[in-house]
Design an enzyme around this catalytic site. Structure first.
Site, PDB file in Angstrom:
ATOM      1  N   CYS A   8       0.827  -1.206   0.000  1.00 18.33           N
ATOM      2  CA  CYS A   8       0.000   0.000   0.000  1.00 18.33           C
ATOM      3  C   CYS A   8       0.866   1.263   0.000  1.00 18.33           C
ATOM      4  CB  CYS A   8      -0.913   0.004   1.221  1.00 18.33           C
ATOM      5  SG  CYS A   8      -2.279   1.187   1.099  1.00 18.33           S
ATOM      6  N   ASP A 131      -6.237  -3.177  11.511  1.00 20.19           N
ATOM      7  CA  ASP A 131      -5.049  -2.332  11.580  1.00 20.19           C
ATOM      8  C   ASP A 131      -4.873  -1.863  13.018  1.00 20.19           C
ATOM      9  OD1 ASP A 131      -2.851  -0.871  10.814  1.00 20.19           O
ATOM     10  OD2 ASP A 131      -3.955   0.639   9.667  1.00 20.19           O
TER      11      ASP A 131
END
Length: 219
Positions: A8, A131
Site C-alpha cells: 500500500c 489495523d
C-alpha cells in the site's frame, strides 16, 4: 488458499513495478492529503494504467464524500475501495451500492472491545482489514508502523476474507500470519526507508517473506 499480499501507499512507477514484478496480489494507492503517500489524480491515473490487470487496484480513502470518491474512480478505476476512516456500516453499504465496487473496511484494533463493531461491518463489507489503532492526536489512521496484539484475532470466526496490517515487515509477517490465520497481509511503512518513500529491496523482501508463510494461511 494463497495468501493475498498487498503493498500500500505506492506512489512512483519504479516502486509500483517492483511490487508487480515481485508478485503482489494487490497494490494500494492513498487518497488522503495528510498522508505522505497521498496521490494527485493525474499521478493516480498514470499509475493505474501501469498496473494493466497484473494486480488488484485498491484505493484507500478516509471519510471521503461522494464527490471525492467519484474523482478517485475516474482517475484510478480501482477494483476495491478501502475505507479507512470512521465510516459507519450504513455508509459502507451506501458506498458499495452507489459505486458498484468491492469495499474493504478497515477496523482499528487495540483491545478486545474494538472488535465489537465487527459483526455490523461484516454484514455490509466484502473484506475486513484489521489495523493498529492510531495513538491519540495522530493525523492519519494508518501507515504509522504500529503493531497491535495479534492474539486478539486468534480463533476469529469470520466468514469474510480478512487482512492484517499495522507495523508489518519482512521480519514479522510470518508470525502475524501464524497467529491470526489471516488470508492477507498489508504493508506500507514496513517497506519504506522514509515516510512515503518506498524501498524496492524492502518490497521484494516483504513479498518473499509473505510467500514463505502461505502454508500457514487457511483463509
Amino acid at each position: 488458499m494463497a495468501l493475498a499480499v498487498k503493498i500500500c501507499g505506492l506512489s512512483t512507477p519504479e516502486t509500483l513495478d517492483a511490487a508487480l514484478d515481485a508478485g503482489a496480489d494487490m497494490v494500494g494507492f492513498v487518497f488522503f492529503p495528510p498522508s505522505p503517500r497521498h496521490l494527485a489524480p493525474e499521478t493516480a491515473r498514470e499509475l493505474g494504467r501501469r498496473v494493466k490487470q497484473r494486480a488488484i487496484k485498491v484505493a484507500l480513502t478516509v471519510d471521503a464524500d461522494d464527490a471525492t470518491l467519484e474523482g478517485i474512480l475516474a482517475a484510478l478505476q480501482p477494483d476495491i475501495l478501502q475505507l479507512h476512516g470512521h465510516e459507519t456500516p450504513a455508509r459502507v453499504a451506501g458506498i458499495k451500492q452507489k459505486f458498484g465496487r468491492e469495499v474493504m473496511k478497515a477496523l482499528p484494533v487495540e483491545r478486545a472491545a474494538d472488535l465489537a463493531p465487527l459483526p455490523d461491518y461484516a454484514g455490509v463489507a466484502d473484506r475486513i482489514l484489521f489495523d493498529a489503532r492510531p495513538p491519540k492526536g495522530a493525523t492519519r489512521p494508518g501507515g504509522l508502523g504500529a503493531v497491535f496484539d495479534w492474539q486478539l484475532l486468534k480463533d476469529l470466526d469470520l466468514k469474510l476474507p480478512f487482512m492484517v496490517s499495522g507495523g508489518l515487515h519482512a521480519g514479522n509477517v510470518a508470525e502475524a500470519v501464524r497467529v491470526t490465520r489471516a488470508g492477507g497481509v498489508d504493508v506500507s511503512s514496513g517497506v519504506e526507508r522514509a515516510p512515503g518513500v518506498k524501498d524496492i529491496e524492502m518490497i521484494r523482501d516483504f513479498i518473499r517473506a509473505a510467500r514463505a508463510t502461505e502454508e500457514l494461511s487457511v483463509r
